[in-house]
Scaffold this active site. Structure first.
Site, PDB file in Angstrom:
ATOM      1  N   CYS A   8       0.865  -1.182   0.000  1.00 44.03           N
ATOM      2  CA  CYS A   8       0.000   0.000   0.000  1.00 44.03           C
ATOM      3  C   CYS A   8       0.903   1.233   0.000  1.00 44.03           C
ATOM      4  CB  CYS A   8      -0.974  -0.025   1.183  1.00 44.03           C
ATOM      5  SG  CYS A   8      -0.190   0.010   2.803  1.00 44.03           S
ATOM      6  N   ASN A  11       2.259   1.463   4.381  1.00 46.16           N
ATOM      7  CA  ASN A  11       2.581   0.201   5.071  1.00 46.16           C
ATOM      8  C   ASN A  11       2.274   0.277   6.570  1.00 46.16           C
ATOM      9  OD1 ASN A  11       5.478  -1.956   5.683  1.00 46.16           O
ATOM     10  ND2 ASN A  11       3.427  -2.549   5.139  1.00 46.16           N
ATOM     11  N   CYS A  13      -1.439   0.743   7.382  1.00 47.81           N
ATOM     12  CA  CYS A  13      -2.881   0.436   7.490  1.00 47.81           C
ATOM     13  C   CYS A  13      -3.262  -0.799   6.676  1.00 47.81           C
ATOM     14  CB  CYS A  13      -3.728   1.634   7.042  1.00 47.81           C
ATOM     15  SG  CYS A  13      -3.508   3.108   8.064  1.00 47.81           S
ATOM     16  N   ARG A  14      -3.350  -0.648   5.362  1.00 50.41           N
ATOM     17  CA  ARG A  14      -3.923  -1.725   4.551  1.00 50.41           C
ATOM     18  C   ARG A  14      -3.006  -2.933   4.372  1.00 50.41           C
ATOM     19  NH1 ARG A  14      -5.106   2.153  -0.321  1.00 50.41           N
ATOM     20  NH2 ARG A  14      -3.251   3.059   0.643  1.00 50.41           N
ATOM     21  N   SER A  15      -1.750  -2.701   3.962  1.00 52.13           N
ATOM     22  CA  SER A  15      -0.907  -3.873   3.663  1.00 52.13           C
ATOM     23  C   SER A  15      -0.513  -4.670   4.907  1.00 52.13           C
ATOM     24  CB  SER A  15       0.309  -3.503   2.799  1.00 52.13           C
ATOM     25  OG  SER A  15       1.161  -2.592   3.436  1.00 52.13           O
ATOM     26  N   ASP A 125      -8.119   3.701   1.039  1.00 49.82           N
ATOM     27  CA  ASP A 125      -7.219   4.158   2.103  1.00 49.82           C
ATOM     28  C   ASP A 125      -8.038   4.599   3.318  1.00 49.82           C
ATOM     29  OD1 ASP A 125      -5.387   5.401   3.680  1.00 49.82           O
ATOM     30  OD2 ASP A 125      -4.490   6.588   2.076  1.00 49.82           O
TER      31      ASP A 125
HETATM   32  P1  4NP Z   1      -1.811   2.789   4.089  1.00 43.45           P
HETATM   33  O1  4NP Z   1      -2.492   4.113   4.657  1.00 43.45           O
HETATM   34  O2  4NP Z   1      -1.263   3.119   2.735  1.00 43.45           O
HETATM   35  O3  4NP Z   1      -2.952   1.819   4.021  1.00 43.45           O
HETATM   36  O4  4NP Z   1      -0.747   2.385   5.088  1.00 43.45           O
HETATM   37  C1  4NP Z   1      -1.827   5.332   4.776  1.00 43.45           C
HETATM   38  C2  4NP Z   1      -0.981   5.530   5.842  1.00 43.45           C
HETATM   39  C3  4NP Z   1      -0.350   6.752   5.993  1.00 43.45           C
HETATM   40  C4  4NP Z   1      -0.573   7.767   5.080  1.00 43.45           C
HETATM   41  C5  4NP Z   1      -1.420   7.554   4.008  1.00 43.45           C
HETATM   42  C6  4NP Z   1      -2.048   6.329   3.857  1.00 43.45           C
HETATM   43  N1  4NP Z   1       0.040   9.022   5.252  1.00 43.45           N
HETATM   44  O5  4NP Z   1      -0.302   9.962   4.523  1.00 43.45           O
HETATM   45  O6  4NP Z   1       0.916   9.162   6.134  1.00 43.45           O
END
Ligand code: 4NP
Length: 164
Positions: A8, A11, A13-15, A125
């Site tokens: 993602c 790294n 939340c989703r992955s 997201d």
């Molecule tokens: P992820 O979510 O891609 O599922 O881990 C996010 C985590 C952090 C951010 C964006 C999306 N950020 O902008 O810091």
């Protein structure tokens, strides 16, 4: 050994959620010795960090433990190392395709292409939203994980069974 990398943006939340869920599905199938699992982000912002507290809490409510996972960024070596490089959304997919050597491009695809319910969708997201977004991520990755496991199982089976 089959190697799966979930990707993602951050790294956190989703992955990592996909990694924790798929680890549990693989363990329940008794295949932990033949399927290895990791996750990474396209961005470098959260290297070394534990998954987002909301992701950990939502996963924990369904019995998945994400506490030991730590953020890392996708590296070029990953494209050679892994057999399945699975993007959560189309932006992650485009970022991966831009970095991936041509010989490995067939390994890179959307994780939800393995889902029975959300085949043409992205894992949205959840970072800027509420707790329900994390539950929606869990619903999606649980469903896609089942489909991915079936595909890997079929491939392993084909190798073990001699052709008639
Ligand atoms: P992820 O979510 O891609 O599922 O881990 C996010 C985590 C952090 C951010 C964006 C999306 N950020 O902008 O810091």
């Amino acid at each position: 050994m089959r190697k799966v990398l979930f990707v993602c943006l951050g790294n956190i939340c989703r992955s990592p959620t996909a990694e924790g869920v798929f680890r549990a599905q693989v363990a329940a199938a008794g295949l932990s010795d033949v399927i290895s699992i990791d996750s990474a982000g396209t961005a470098a912002w959260h290297i070394g960090k534990a998954p987002d507290q909301r992701a950990q809490a939502a996963a924990s409510r369904r019995g998945y433990d994400l506490t030991e996972l730590r953020g890392r960024q996708v590296a070029v070596a990953d494209f050679g190392e892994f057999d399945f490089i699975l993007a959560m959304d189309r932006s992650n997919l485009a970022d991966l395709q831009a970095q991936c050597p041509a010989e490995h491009r067939h390994k890179v695809r959307l994780f939800l292409s393995f889902s029975s319910q959300w085949q043409d969708h992205e894992v949205p997201d959840p970072y800027y939203g509420g707790a329900e977004g994390f539950d929606h991520v869990l619903n999606m990755v649980e469903d896609a994980g089942i489909g991915l496991l079936e595909v890997i199982r079929a491939r392993i089976g084909q190798e073990i069974r001699p052709k008639a």
